[in-house]
Design a protein around this motif. Structure first.
Motif, PDB file in Angstrom:
ATOM      1  N   LEU A  86      59.803   9.123   0.556  1.00  0.00           N
ATOM      2  CA  LEU A  86      60.691   8.024   0.919  1.00  0.00           C
ATOM      3  C   LEU A  86      60.448   7.603   2.365  1.00  0.00           C
ATOM      4  CD1 LEU A  86      63.082   6.124   0.409  1.00  0.00           C
ATOM      5  CD2 LEU A  86      64.620   8.023   1.027  1.00  0.00           C
ATOM      6  N   LEU A  90      59.536   3.824   3.643  1.00  0.00           N
ATOM      7  CA  LEU A  90      60.373   3.110   4.614  1.00  0.00           C
ATOM      8  C   LEU A  90      59.553   2.683   5.832  1.00  0.00           C
ATOM      9  CD1 LEU A  90      63.694   5.188   4.504  1.00  0.00           C
ATOM     10  CD2 LEU A  90      63.016   3.204   3.136  1.00  0.00           C
ATOM     11  N   THR A 107      66.752   3.026 -10.121  1.00  0.00           N
ATOM     12  CA  THR A 107      67.871   3.335  -9.235  1.00  0.00           C
ATOM     13  C   THR A 107      68.878   4.235  -9.926  1.00  0.00           C
ATOM     14  OG1 THR A 107      69.534   2.367  -7.760  1.00  0.00           O
ATOM     15  CG2 THR A 107      69.304   1.350  -9.896  1.00  0.00           C
ATOM     16  N   GLU A 113      70.391   4.932  -4.998  1.00  0.00           N
ATOM     17  CA  GLU A 113      69.176   5.410  -4.336  1.00  0.00           C
ATOM     18  C   GLU A 113      68.029   5.640  -5.323  1.00  0.00           C
ATOM     19  OE1 GLU A 113      68.716   5.345  -1.285  1.00  0.00           O
ATOM     20  OE2 GLU A 113      70.687   5.372  -0.382  1.00  0.00           O
ATOM     21  N   PRO A 114      66.782   5.532  -4.846  1.00  0.00           N
ATOM     22  CA  PRO A 114      66.361   5.286  -3.455  1.00  0.00           C
ATOM     23  C   PRO A 114      66.356   3.806  -3.074  1.00  0.00           C
ATOM     24  CG  PRO A 114      64.426   5.574  -4.798  1.00  0.00           C
ATOM     25  CD  PRO A 114      65.604   5.770  -5.717  1.00  0.00           C
ATOM     26  N   SER A 117      68.241   2.580   0.100  1.00  0.00           N
ATOM     27  CA  SER A 117      67.558   2.838   1.372  1.00  0.00           C
ATOM     28  C   SER A 117      66.438   1.833   1.606  1.00  0.00           C
ATOM     29  CB  SER A 117      66.993   4.262   1.391  1.00  0.00           C
ATOM     30  OG  SER A 117      68.031   5.216   1.455  1.00  0.00           O
ATOM     31  N   HIS A 118      65.689   1.504   0.544  1.00  0.00           N
ATOM     32  CA  HIS A 118      64.640   0.482   0.666  1.00  0.00           C
ATOM     33  C   HIS A 118      65.237  -0.838   1.160  1.00  0.00           C
ATOM     34  CE1 HIS A 118      62.442   2.727  -2.836  1.00  0.00           C
ATOM     35  NE2 HIS A 118      62.208   3.310  -1.685  1.00  0.00           N
ATOM     36  N   ARG A 120      68.241  -1.509   2.665  1.00  0.00           N
ATOM     37  CA  ARG A 120      68.813  -1.458   4.017  1.00  0.00           C
ATOM     38  C   ARG A 120      67.717  -1.490   5.080  1.00  0.00           C
ATOM     39  NH1 ARG A 120      73.156   3.181   2.506  1.00  0.00           N
ATOM     40  NH2 ARG A 120      74.984   1.855   2.135  1.00  0.00           N
ATOM     41  N   THR A 121      66.654  -0.733   4.821  1.00  0.00           N
ATOM     42  CA  THR A 121      65.560  -0.682   5.799  1.00  0.00           C
ATOM     43  C   THR A 121      64.887  -2.036   5.932  1.00  0.00           C
ATOM     44  OG1 THR A 121      65.191   1.661   5.354  1.00  0.00           O
ATOM     45  CG2 THR A 121      63.357   0.430   6.335  1.00  0.00           C
ATOM     46  N   PRO A 136      71.856  -1.281  -5.815  1.00  0.00           N
ATOM     47  CA  PRO A 136      72.232  -1.640  -4.443  1.00  0.00           C
ATOM     48  C   PRO A 136      73.199  -2.811  -4.377  1.00  0.00           C
ATOM     49  CG  PRO A 136      69.876  -1.239  -4.587  1.00  0.00           C
ATOM     50  CD  PRO A 136      70.397  -1.239  -5.996  1.00  0.00           C
TER      51      PRO A 136
END
Length: 352
Positions: A86, A90, A107, A113-114, A117-118, A120-121, A136
């Protein structure tokens, strides 16, 4: 306008998108003045690969047939490779050679997740984000949209509800001016296909196996047949319509596993059909009710125009009455089309 793309996940959807980009390159340039250049890809089967000028599109498309061995992709001078963790994905998302992140991974419906996180980043790094990933959006949609606004980037997600069939854009564009008090729909292509096959004489096990072979169902179909997938979609639609911050956990959920093959076939013989229905309705006090569960529909119900893996949703409006949208609810190229339509929308928004 030229967009450098990072594809997160290179399964059916993003691989289908690569094929669509190759097929539509000339049309996109001529009609929209848009060039799509895949500069980075991340997938659990081969890790991360990137090239600041763009990866070899033909070599990327050939990957599944070659067991996801990336030798031909790496043959282009300057192509770099990282691992499948991960953290490495990212890091790749934040590369300067990435303008738009297209997220299409599996997901967890409870945590997002994950994929979360993808997403948001990508937004935190100032990248435009397009996703077909329901988790998400259903679990943290308001926060992600706020982050996109703060960073001055676009967050688009047309494919999260009915795959390639445009529903969210209908609400944003063609249904403006209508007040919508509710919706009910067949929102899972796997369940619709399975129930249709059982009506025709197949067992549940055989119907699910065929759905997996056709690419409609995951290797683990639990999220589909237990209603988790539709629960997320009801939350997305409710929040798109009424902006009330509904959480999936607030939506009562039941899947189709409690139905017997005999029940399904007997209903059809009686002029009815069992379908998994997701509903949302705004109450007089402004509160929202959401449910997911099997319902026995009369064959005259417009939702039953959705056959096989197709989906349909009926909106209750003040000016048009009941309006039904129906179309493909699953499929790699169908979902890839949703991403392409979001890319075209992104191009239009930036040009303004």
């Amino acid at each position: 306008m030229k967009f450098n793309l990072a594809l997160i996940g290179f399964g059916g959807v993003n691989h289908g998108l690569a094929e669509v980009i190759r097929q539509k390159q000339a049309m996109l340039a001529d009609r929209y003045g848009m060039t799509l250049n895949i500069t980075a890809v991340s997938d659990m089967r081969f890790g991360t690969i990137w090239h600041e000028d763009g990866l070899d599109l033909d070599a990327l498309i050939a990957l599944p047939a070659k067991g996801y061995a990336v030798d031909d992709v790496l043959a282009k001078a300057g192509t770099q490779r990282g691992g499948a963790s991960l953290a490495e994905t990212l890091s790749m998302i934040q590369l300067n050679c990435v303008d738009v992140v297209l997220e299409a991974t599996f997901t967890n419906p409870q945590t997002g997740e994950p994929a979360l996180s993808h997403c948001r980043t990508a937004l935190s790094a100032g990248k435009h984000l397009i996703t077909t990933n329901k988790g998400p959006l259903a679990l943290a949609g308001h926060a992600l949209q706020s982050l996109a606004s703060e960073m001055g980037v676009q967050f688009l997600f047309e494919g999260t509800v009915m795959s390639g069939t445009p529903v969210l854009r209908q609400l944003d564009v063609t249904l403006r001016g209508c007040d919508i008090s509710g919706f009910r729909g067949i929102l899972n292509g796997t369940c619709n296909f399975v129930l249709s096959q059982v009506e025709a004489g197949a067992s549940f096990a055989d119907a699910i196996r065929e759905a997996q072979q056709l690419g409609y169902a995951e290797a683990d179909p639990t999220a589909d047949v237990e209603g988790w997938d539709v629960q997320l979609k009801v939350a997305i639609l409710a929040n798109a319509l009424w902006g009330n911050g509904m959480k999936p956990a607030e939506i009562a959920r039941e899947g189709i596993t409690g139905l017997s093959e005999q029940q399904v076939r007997e209903a059809r013989a009686e002029g009815y059909a069992w379908r998994l229905i997701g509903e949302g309705r705004q109450q007089a006090d402004g509160s929202i009710n959401g449910t997911v569960g099997p319902q026995k529909l009369p064959l005259t119900d417009p939702l039953l125009a959705a056959h096989g893996a197709n989906n349909a949703v009926t909106f209750t409006t003040d000016l048009l009455g009941a309006m039904t949208v129906s179309g493909p609810g699953a499929g790699r190229h169908e979902t890839a089309f949703a991403m392409l339509s979001d890319l075209i929308d992104l191009n239009d928004r930036i040009k303004k």
